[in-house]
Scaffold this motif. Structure first.
Motif, PDB file in Angstrom:
ATOM      1  N   THR A   3       0.253  -3.353   1.276  1.00 18.54           N
ATOM      2  CA  THR A   3       0.892  -3.991   0.122  1.00 18.54           C
ATOM      3  C   THR A   3       1.607  -5.267   0.560  1.00 18.54           C
ATOM      4  O   THR A   3       1.507  -6.308  -0.097  1.00 18.54           O
ATOM      5  CB  THR A   3       1.894  -3.025  -0.537  1.00 18.54           C
ATOM      6  OG1 THR A   3       1.194  -1.844  -0.902  1.00 18.54           O
ATOM      7  CG2 THR A   3       2.521  -3.633  -1.765  1.00 18.54           C
ATOM      8  N   HIS A  12      -0.221   2.215   3.430  1.00 14.95           N
ATOM      9  CA  HIS A  12      -0.259   1.569   2.099  1.00 14.95           C
ATOM     10  C   HIS A  12       0.771   0.452   2.031  1.00 14.95           C
ATOM     11  O   HIS A  12       0.515  -0.611   1.489  1.00 14.95           O
ATOM     12  CB  HIS A  12       0.047   2.585   0.999  1.00 14.95           C
ATOM     13  CG  HIS A  12      -0.964   3.671   0.912  1.00 14.95           C
ATOM     14  ND1 HIS A  12      -2.183   3.493   0.302  1.00 14.95           N
ATOM     15  CD2 HIS A  12      -0.942   4.947   1.357  1.00 14.95           C
ATOM     16  CE1 HIS A  12      -2.873   4.623   0.383  1.00 14.95           C
ATOM     17  NE2 HIS A  12      -2.144   5.513   1.019  1.00 14.95           N
ATOM     18  N   GLU A  13       1.945   0.741   2.578  1.00 16.11           N
ATOM     19  CA  GLU A  13       3.028  -0.223   2.491  1.00 16.11           C
ATOM     20  C   GLU A  13       2.676  -1.490   3.283  1.00 16.11           C
ATOM     21  O   GLU A  13       2.893  -2.605   2.804  1.00 16.11           O
ATOM     22  CB  GLU A  13       4.317   0.424   3.018  1.00 16.11           C
ATOM     23  CG  GLU A  13       5.569  -0.368   2.761  1.00 16.11           C
ATOM     24  CD  GLU A  13       5.855  -0.573   1.293  1.00 16.11           C
ATOM     25  OE1 GLU A  13       5.321   0.167   0.453  1.00 16.11           O
ATOM     26  OE2 GLU A  13       6.605  -1.523   0.977  1.00 16.11           O
ATOM     27  N   GLN A  17       2.012   7.009   4.189  1.00 19.64           N
ATOM     28  CA  GLN A  17       2.495   6.002   3.247  1.00 19.64           C
ATOM     29  C   GLN A  17       2.656   4.625   3.887  1.00 19.64           C
ATOM     30  O   GLN A  17       2.421   3.602   3.248  1.00 19.64           O
ATOM     31  CB  GLN A  17       3.815   6.495   2.649  1.00 19.64           C
ATOM     32  CG  GLN A  17       4.621   5.492   1.884  1.00 19.64           C
ATOM     33  CD  GLN A  17       3.805   4.725   0.900  1.00 19.64           C
ATOM     34  OE1 GLN A  17       2.804   5.220   0.395  1.00 19.64           O
ATOM     35  NE2 GLN A  17       4.198   3.487   0.644  1.00 19.64           N
TER      36      GLN A  17
END
Lengths: 635, 209
Positions: free
Chosen positions: B77, B73-74, B70
């Motif tokens: 982002t 992705h963070e 994750q």
């Protein structure tokens, strides 16, 4: 000139204390209340009440407290010992804060009702201990039971209205391996529901019902397992057995008189009301043996024809709580209108049933001889409602009229104590005011935590900053580790906690995002390139992505009269990265937790351009997270 | 004079390897195998609202975000706000051939252990140092490009920067820390083992035939 008194002079003097003690003595007629904790004061000194309830910023509470929200239709989550409200779990009422009741899935959960009356939460159990899987709550108004999943603190099922069951107050009581959530009707009605009968023919035409709601052990799905038809008594509160009483359950009732009007007077004539003693294992077996008849689609047992499932036990006048102790042997029932708690010995109940020691029967249901099974009547004080246990041989009974909690000793008692049961009353503490239920963590399990007691008081009467006539409820945290109970703290909640459950914080490990890998939602999309707008006739279906700080797509074109369906996936996988979608003037506010997909559906009734935006502050460019729904008028 | 030098060099290169040196080479081959599977580098980002930090582990063949993937992705982002290109494994062509390259060096180490000549050690050592220097340079260039090729249309404009390769630095609200991991230590061990192998066999002479 004003003089400044030294601080000790401002404490209540002996006269004030005496004034406070005398009425309590007069009312209780027994031991004086325990030392007041007012001396613990505001100081943060080590060992003080302030220090013991202080949870420093960044630190976490030791226990969860799950309060029922009464007619708010919700469950409140607080932490102990801080008493801080942490979260609200909407169950029976829409809750814009989490978008509950606005998307298609939760709208379907709520069904035709905009509210419910949550009374008694119950944690699921395995082998008589909390297993941290589910919290069950009842809806007294619309005869439903809901299951909250403690994996994500969301309501996952609402069962009901339960057929043949009305006024679901005597609920939710979980059996020791969560085989059943037990439910009983407070308000009897003509059965099957939907049939008209004259309330004047109450005794003949109306019936109550005790039901076993079966719980699927794998996923918690509830269904009606069995029902037992009862006379139209008003079933009130219950508890389930364990140990020697394993397989049994108990409910109190009021109105054994079977009155139908002015109950305040007509249902309070007898000295005793009946408690139900139910062999729920036998009820399940009776259904498997084909001894039930189907009424409104569910199996109903007529107890006169199926002996062994139901017995009546007389208990003092207009009782409320009937609580099994952690050993499963002692059952305490208290009559609101008699100042005693009756303690029954289940081993004696079992023996009385075995040797048919009955005083008669009511509609074919044997009535157990009170004197044969009673261990003692403890003069706890006025208005005893509900009893909890600390697992160390002590019981705590709330005294509604007296605004106090009495601590007393469970049997076995010495001969001296038996001769004067005032002697088993160990302590009493004032609460503010008019306590209903109380909760000790794990009291309904084999191993209570026995550290804190929370008194849920019906009246707060201005103990808080004034908020006008609509006053909050008060809850008080009491330390029960010592010989004397000690008042630690108080907090205020919205209406209206009836009962609560306490769960050790480390007993559960809730998820913080819905993992992308586990998403099975048919309309979930995880990539902006999969976003789409598809028209089929008059239906426009949108698959949308919400991510910091955009909706994709952020423009939707429809025509007046169209049906708009939007599936939104919050593709974030970060804790607390919540987005919301509100559409101006369309009554839409759906909230998506990280990794969650929700569907909203609306009929486009008016032309114009309607902004939509993110409601849950998500990022520095949260304000920019917006778009337009453009509606062309009908040509 | 030069003739003497060449002659000494010739004798040095033809010098056989003792048992200890051959074992050291086997260890070097094992270290190279380890480097294929162990993380080479870790980039860690900490900010007030990311107290537990966001982690990115670089392997020879993959890019792995912390927290079950994750964190990658963070990071992407967050990076989109400053217009940084998303980090994607597909963009790292190196990851398709790096394990293969480590394998080649492993075979060279085994070859040196088997043939048992100083010259094989020199081949291995020189090629490996060259390869390591190239790879670190390439890694730096990657970091430089990610920090400098920022989308001018990004919501936030920040000064182009180079994420730090060794140690920590502050970028906006984040403290970025970048440090070699166990795989890189394995790689660092290879030249040490090769040098040690040379040292151990410094006194070896050709057996009389």
């Amino acid at each position: 000139m004003k003089t400044h008194l030294p601080p000790f002079m401002s404490r209540p003097g002996p006269a004030a204390l005496a004034a406070a003690l005398v009425p309590a003595l007069l009312l209780s007629g027994c031991n004086p209340p325990g030392a007041s904790s007012s001396s613990s004061g505001k100081s943060g000194a080590p060992g003080s009440a302030a220090a013991r309830t202080w949870v420093a910023p960044g630190e976490k509470d030791e226990y969860y407290l799950f309060y029922s929200g009464g007619h708010s239709g919700q469950v409140f989550v607080a932490g102990l010992p801080s008493m801080r409200h942490i979260s609200t779990i909407p169950v029976f009422s829409p809750y814009p804060g989490t978008g509950y009741g606005f998307d298609e899935e939760t709208k379907a959960l709520l069904g035709d009702y905009a509210w419910g009356d949550v009374h008694h939460p119950a944690l699921s159990q395995a082998d008589g201990l909390y297993d941290g899987r589910w919290l069950f709550v009842n809806d007294n108004a619309n005869n439903r039971v809901a299951r909250i999943d403690l994996r994500d603190f969301k309501t996952r099922q609402i069962l009901g209205p339960i057929p043949n069951s009305s006024g679901n107050h005597g609920s939710s009581f979980v059996t020791e391996n969560t085989e059943y959530v037990l439910v009983a009707s407070r308000f009897s009605v003509p059965l099957p529901k939907g049939r008209h009968a004259d309330p004047a023919d109450y005794e003949k035409e109306f019936n109550g019902m005790v039901s076993g709601i079966k719980v699927d052990p794998s996923d918690g799905t509830m269904s009606v397992g069995w029902q037992i038809l009862t006379p139209p008594f008003n079933w009130d509160l219950g508890s389930t057995g364990k140990g020697p009483s394993s397989g049994w359950a108990f409910w109190t009732s009021y109105n054994s008189e079977m009155a139908h009007e002015t109950l305040e007077a007509t249902s309070t004539q007898g000295d005793r009301d009946y408690a139900a003693v139910v062999n729920w294992r036998a009820a399940g077996q009776a259904v498997r043996d084909g001894l039930a008849t189907t009424l409104d689609g569910v199996p109903v047992i007529a107890p006169a024809k199926v002996p062994g499932v139901l017995y009546f036990l007389p208990v003092p006048k207009s009782p409320h709580g009937i609580d099994t102790d952690p050993s499963g042997r002692w059952i305490a029932a208290s009559g609101k209108l008699q100042p005693v708690v009756s303690v029954f010995d289940f081993e004696k109940i079992k023996a009385a049933i075995d040797r048919k020691d009955f005083t008669g029967e009511v509609r074919g249901v044997p009535v157990i001889r009170y004197e044969s099974v009673l261990e003692g009547e403890i003069p706890v004080g006025l208005g005893p409602l509900h009893t909890q246990y600390d697992g160390k041989g002590n019981a705590y009974t709330s005294l509604y009229i007296e605004s106090a909690v009495a601590k007393w000793k469970l049997p076995p008692w010495t001969a001296e104590e038996k001769a004067d049961l005032n002697k088993v009353i160990l302590d009493k503490i004032d609460v503010h005011y008019n306590i209903g239920h109380l909760v000790v963590g794990g009291s309904d399990t084999k191993e209570p935590y026995g550290k804190y007691l929370v008194a849920m008081n019906k009246l707060s009467k201005g103990r808080h900053l004034s908020v006008g006539p609509a006053q909050p409820e008060s809850s008080q945290l009491i330390d029960i580790t010592g010989e004397k109970m000690e008042m630690l703290y108080e907090a205020f909640t919205e209406p209206e906690p009836h009962f609560a459950q306490i769960l050790k914080a480390d007993a559960i490990k809730p998820i913080e995002v819905y993992p992308k890998a586990g998403s099975a939602h048919p309309h979930a999309i995880w990539d902006a390139k999969d976003a789409s707008i598809t028209r089929r006739g008059n239906t426009v279906e949108v698959k949308m992505v919400a991510i910091r700080s955009r909706f994709i797509p952020d423009r939707i074109d429809v025509n007046e009269g169209d049906e708009l369906v939007i599936h939104v996936t919050n593709v974030e996988q970060t804790t607390d990265m919540i987005h919301g979608l509100a559409i101006a003037e369309q009554n839409v506010n759906v909230i998506f937790d990280p990794g969650e997909t929700k569907t909203l559906r609306l009929k486009i009734k008016k032309p114009g351009v309607f902004p939509f935006y993110c409601t849950n502050f998500c990022s520095a460019l949260h304000q920019e997270m917006q778009g337009y729904l453009a509606v062309k008028p009908k040509s | 004079m030069i003739k003497t030098l060449f002659s000494r060099q010739y004798r040095f290169l033809r010098r056989p390897l003792g048992l200890a040196s051959r074992l050291l080479l086997l260890a070097a081959a094992a270290a190279l195998v380890g480097a294929v599977f162990l993380p080479l580098w870790k980039i860690h980002l900490v900010a007030p609202q990311y107290r537990e930090g966001l982690a990115l582990r670089i392997y020879a063949h993959k890019l792995v975000g912390g927290n079950g993937g994750q964190d990658l992705h963070e990071i992407n982002t967050l990076n989109h706000y400053i217009g940084m290109k998303p980090l994607a494994q597909a963009d790292f062509a190196e990851m398709t051939w790096l394990p293969f390259a480590f394998g080649v060096f492993g075979l060279l180490a085994l070859r040196a252990a088997f043939i048992g000549r100083m010259q094989s050690l020199v081949d291995l050592g020189v090629l490996f140092v060259y390869f390591t220097a190239f790879s670190l340079g390439n890694f730096y260039l990657r970091l430089y490009n990610y920090g400098h090729q920022l989308d001018p249309r990004a919501p936030m404009t920040i000064e182009p920067f180079t994420p730090v390769m060794f140690g920590s630095q502050k970028i906006a609200n984040f403290i970025q820390t970048s440090l070699p991991q166990s795989g890189a230590l394995c790689l660092a061990l290879v030249p040490v083992l090769v040098a040690a192998a040379m040292w151990c066999s410094r006194g070896e002479t050709l057996p009389e035939s």
